[in-house]
Enzyme design. Sequence first.
Site, PDB file in Angstrom:
ATOM      1  N   HIS A  40       1.341  -7.040   7.372  1.00 14.64           N
ATOM      2  CA  HIS A  40       2.001  -7.347   6.104  1.00 14.64           C
ATOM      3  C   HIS A  40       1.726  -6.225   5.115  1.00 14.64           C
ATOM      4  O   HIS A  40       0.826  -5.409   5.322  1.00 14.64           O
ATOM      5  CB  HIS A  40       1.444  -8.663   5.550  1.00 14.64           C
ATOM      6  CG  HIS A  40      -0.042  -8.607   5.377  1.00 14.64           C
ATOM      7  ND1 HIS A  40      -0.918  -9.011   6.360  1.00 14.64           N
ATOM      8  CD2 HIS A  40      -0.814  -8.132   4.365  1.00 14.64           C
ATOM      9  CE1 HIS A  40      -2.155  -8.792   5.946  1.00 14.64           C
ATOM     10  NE2 HIS A  40      -2.120  -8.257   4.742  1.00 14.64           N
ATOM     11  N   HIS A 128       0.829  -0.045   2.113  1.00 15.51           N
ATOM     12  CA  HIS A 128       0.483   0.222   3.516  1.00 15.51           C
ATOM     13  C   HIS A 128       0.447  -1.072   4.319  1.00 15.51           C
ATOM     14  O   HIS A 128       0.268  -2.152   3.754  1.00 15.51           O
ATOM     15  CB  HIS A 128      -0.899   0.899   3.594  1.00 15.51           C
ATOM     16  CG  HIS A 128      -2.013  -0.004   3.187  1.00 15.51           C
ATOM     17  ND1 HIS A 128      -2.344  -0.233   1.868  1.00 15.51           N
ATOM     18  CD2 HIS A 128      -2.860  -0.771   3.920  1.00 15.51           C
ATOM     19  CE1 HIS A 128      -3.362  -1.080   1.813  1.00 15.51           C
ATOM     20  NE2 HIS A 128      -3.692  -1.433   3.050  1.00 15.51           N
TER      21      HIS A 128
END
Length: 188
Positions: A40, A128
């Site tokens: 995620h 990220h």
Amino acid sequence: MRLFVAVDPPTTVAAEIEDHVSPLRARSPALRWTLPEDRHLTLVFLGEVPESRVPEIDRRMGAEVARHPPLSLEVRGSGTFPENSARARVLWAAVEGDRHRLTLLSYGLRGAARNSGIDVTRRPYVPHLTLARSKRPCDLGELRDRLDGLRSSGFTATEVRLVRSRIGGTPRYETIATWELAPRATDG
Ligand code: ATP
Ligand code: MG
């Protein structure tokens, strides 16, 4: 409860990431690799929050998310934390596309968290998806270089999730609330 707020790549994109990552995992089994379905894009990490705070968080964060438009994103490239890959602990996939809008969303949600009485980081936001972690600093440079060619299909993020993280639990992450980004919202 331990909470964070995140955007998820669609399953097709998660599969593309996994196609790229699986050969690397086989080469470096000593790292702790994230599960494909758990990957995620964290927008804000809230940490430990009393359950009684959740309704206010839900209300303030939902209102903030509604002020932001859907985001055009793709997973592309890689990096490490810390940035010096020779002594790093986290290997991640990078995100391109509406990075500026993504950052505005993250900072807006940090503000909503602070208004809910939660102390969140003031560090620059680095979008990220964590792929692997090492207990000790180690040389992740080769893995990072091998991920440089990673480029997923583009996708539109239309919703944001409030997630409970259970260390050692199954499932690892549990959705507490979902908020829709607003198609007609403008930035800010
Ligand atoms: P684990 O800690 O078991 O390796 P995890 O990092 O995914 O797994 P959490 O520590 O609960 O689980 O973190 C949830 C999310 O928030 C992850 O995306 C993580 O990278 C992010 N996160 C955790 N701590 C911080 C922090 N101090 N600052 C920013 N993001 C964080
Ligand atoms: Mg963690």
